[in-house]
Write a protein that holds these residues in place. Structure first.
Motif, PDB file in Angstrom:
ATOM      1  N   TYR A  82      39.861  45.350  47.887  1.00  0.00           N
ATOM      2  CA  TYR A  82      39.312  46.536  48.543  1.00  0.00           C
ATOM      3  C   TYR A  82      39.048  46.292  50.024  1.00  0.00           C
ATOM      4  CZ  TYR A  82      38.883  49.592  44.532  1.00  0.00           C
ATOM      5  OH  TYR A  82      39.170  50.427  43.486  1.00  0.00           O
ATOM      6  N   VAL A  85      42.457  46.742  51.498  1.00  0.00           N
ATOM      7  CA  VAL A  85      42.941  48.121  51.485  1.00  0.00           C
ATOM      8  C   VAL A  85      42.161  48.997  52.457  1.00  0.00           C
ATOM      9  CG1 VAL A  85      43.119  50.209  50.079  1.00  0.00           C
ATOM     10  CG2 VAL A  85      43.901  48.032  49.168  1.00  0.00           C
ATOM     11  N   TYR A  86      40.834  48.887  52.407  1.00  0.00           N
ATOM     12  CA  TYR A  86      40.028  49.846  53.161  1.00  0.00           C
ATOM     13  C   TYR A  86      39.692  49.403  54.575  1.00  0.00           C
ATOM     14  CZ  TYR A  86      39.639  52.623  49.000  1.00  0.00           C
ATOM     15  OH  TYR A  86      39.946  53.409  47.932  1.00  0.00           O
ATOM     16  N   ALA A 354      42.997  44.217  41.084  1.00  0.00           N
ATOM     17  CA  ALA A 354      42.808  45.561  41.632  1.00  0.00           C
ATOM     18  C   ALA A 354      42.856  46.604  40.511  1.00  0.00           C
ATOM     19  CB  ALA A 354      43.886  45.857  42.669  1.00  0.00           C
ATOM     20  N   LEU A 356      44.384  49.158  39.501  1.00  0.00           N
ATOM     21  CA  LEU A 356      45.568  50.013  39.507  1.00  0.00           C
ATOM     22  C   LEU A 356      45.909  50.370  38.068  1.00  0.00           C
ATOM     23  CD1 LEU A 356      47.675  47.947  42.083  1.00  0.00           C
ATOM     24  CD2 LEU A 356      46.116  49.832  42.567  1.00  0.00           C
ATOM     25  N   GLN A 378      41.108  54.621  39.649  1.00  0.00           N
ATOM     26  CA  GLN A 378      42.450  54.030  39.583  1.00  0.00           C
ATOM     27  C   GLN A 378      43.462  54.891  40.343  1.00  0.00           C
ATOM     28  OE1 GLN A 378      43.686  52.552  35.610  1.00  0.00           O
ATOM     29  NE2 GLN A 378      41.561  52.842  35.008  1.00  0.00           N
ATOM     30  N   THR A 381      42.863  54.349  44.151  1.00  0.00           N
ATOM     31  CA  THR A 381      43.274  52.996  44.556  1.00  0.00           C
ATOM     32  C   THR A 381      44.796  52.854  44.528  1.00  0.00           C
ATOM     33  OG1 THR A 381      41.220  52.119  43.620  1.00  0.00           O
ATOM     34  CG2 THR A 381      42.956  50.541  44.112  1.00  0.00           C
ATOM     35  N   THR A 382      45.420  53.353  43.460  1.00  0.00           N
ATOM     36  CA  THR A 382      46.873  53.251  43.335  1.00  0.00           C
ATOM     37  C   THR A 382      47.570  54.037  44.439  1.00  0.00           C
ATOM     38  OG1 THR A 382      46.673  53.021  40.923  1.00  0.00           O
ATOM     39  CG2 THR A 382      48.842  53.616  41.797  1.00  0.00           C
TER      40      THR A 382
END
Length: 398
Positions: A82, A85-86, A354, A356, A378, A381-382
């Motif tokens: 995360y 990703v973020y 993660a 996903l 999910q 995130t995916t």
């Protein structure tokens, strides 16, 4: 045959087996009897068994204690995902959209697709396949051992190839896992991530330890001249390719870092004298005091480095004796394999942790949270991960 030709041959065999098994039931039955199951774009070696080889772990208390560690390890890996990703990913997407809308240079992608022949070449393709094979096998073995420790049955297990990538798999009774206690499900679902993290620690640690202890065995990260610019200061001073630079102005040069300290000195706009000493592989000694005038800012030498992969490199690993030196190519290649296994292992751990749709992290969320909470998380995130990967790929292609 080079690695690309081998990959093409493997994929041609996979396609031929798949077409033959679909066209002829006799061929399909013959392949099934020896445990081969052709699939689109790959082939599986499948064994339908309860996994007798792992029965020693059935009900093992020590195995349960070990795999309990996988739950915090998976949580930490999920946090790493995360953060990537973020923090990194969203910043990349924002700058990419801004550059596409208003012009300007697109940002460097946080993800670089691994494409044999383009982003990786030569022996790195082979090392990648080795790393994937080792990492995926240990990942699936973690799930299998954790399941055995909880007295759960294995439906089947095996290995195979998808395109040219090695794979391993363990089929568990997923409904049985989801009906289990949360702690039991957590141990089983995090078992693969834990094994990948252990693999990362072992190989990354071994690589770092080897570089730290190498000097005790007389091995150093040597600065070797790979080539010379014609007419340069180095060329006029008699430096030839193959020279191992041992000292500059009396200071020992035992690594690239030692040499780089003198780079600024050489690049200065001031006249300096450089007392360079070294040795060639055949034992010939080099010693010269080179005058660098103020209008020259480079020696004109290119160094030979030991590439490890992913843009990382180290100085050439050498062993020096009185009659010359030898370069330890075999040790450089071992460290290269270790780095590939380390990177692939931690990448597999973080991606699988993660939440996903197809990962262990997603399945773990299904066991810990109500469906109305786990599924939206999910989906978000995916979608974010696919967007970042797609833009990274588009940026690379363009």
């Amino acid at each position: 045959m080079d690695p690309i030709q081998i990959i093409i041959l493997i994929m041609a065999i996979e396609l031929a087996l798949y077409l033959a098994s679909n066209a002829s039931p006799r061929v399909r039955d013959a392949l099934s009897r020896i445990g081969l199951e052709p699939i689109p774009l790959g082939i599986l070696i499948k064994r339908r068994s309860s996994g007798e080889a792992l029965d020693r772990f059935r009900g093992s208390r020590s195995a349960r204690v070990f795999f309990t560690l996988g739950i915090p390890v998976m949580a930490a890996s999920m946090v790493i995902f995360y953060l990537f990703v973020y923090i990194v990913g969203i910043d990349f997407v924002a700058r990419y959209i801004r550059a596409s809308s208003y012009g300007g240079e697109t940002p460097s992608p946080p993800l670089v697709p691994i494409i044999p022949g383009l982003t990786i070449t030569g022996m790195d393709i082979v090392y990648l396949l080795i790393a994937i094979g080792v990492s995926v096998t240990l990942h699936e073995l973690g799930h299998a051992i954790a399941a055995k420790a909880e007295h759960l049955r294995l439906k089947s297990y095996g290995a195979g190839l998808f395109l040219f990538m090695p794979l391993a798999f363990v089929e568990l009774e997923e409904e049985e896992i989801l009906r289990s206690r949360r702690l039991t499900a957590g141990r089983i679902l995090s078992g693969g991530v834990l094994m990948n993290m252990v693999l990362f620690v072992i190989f990354a640690g071994a690589m770092i330890l080897a570089l730290m202890l190498a000097p005790l065995a007389g091995v150093s990260q040597g600065v070797i001249v790979d080539s010379i610019e014609k007419g340069s200061l180095a060329d006029r001073s008699g430096i030839s390719p193959g020279l191992l630079i041992q000292s500059i102005n009396g200071t020992p040069i035992r690594s690239i870092e030692d040499f780089m300290r003198y780079r600024a000195y050489i690049a200065s706009r001031e006249p300096v004298y450089l007392d360079i000493r070294g040795i060639y592989p055949n034992g010939t000694r080099y010693s010269s005091i080179i005058y660098k005038p103020e209008n020259i800012t480079r020696l004109g030498i290119y160094l030979s480095l030991a590439p490890l992969g992913f843009g990382l490199s180290t100085g050439a690993l050498v062993h020096v004796w009185g009659d010359g030196y030898s370069r330890l190519y075999w040790l450089e290649e071992i460290l290269r394999i270790f780095l590939w296994i380390s990177i692939v292992s931690i990448s597999l751990a973080v991606i699988n942790a993660a939440p996903l749709f197809i990962t262990d992290g997603g399945k773990l969320l299904d066991t810990l949270l109500p469906r109305r909470l786990s599924k939206p998380l999910q989906i978000i995130t995916t979608a974010g991960f696919i967007l970042i990967f797609a833009l990274s790929l588009a940026n690379f292609i363009s």
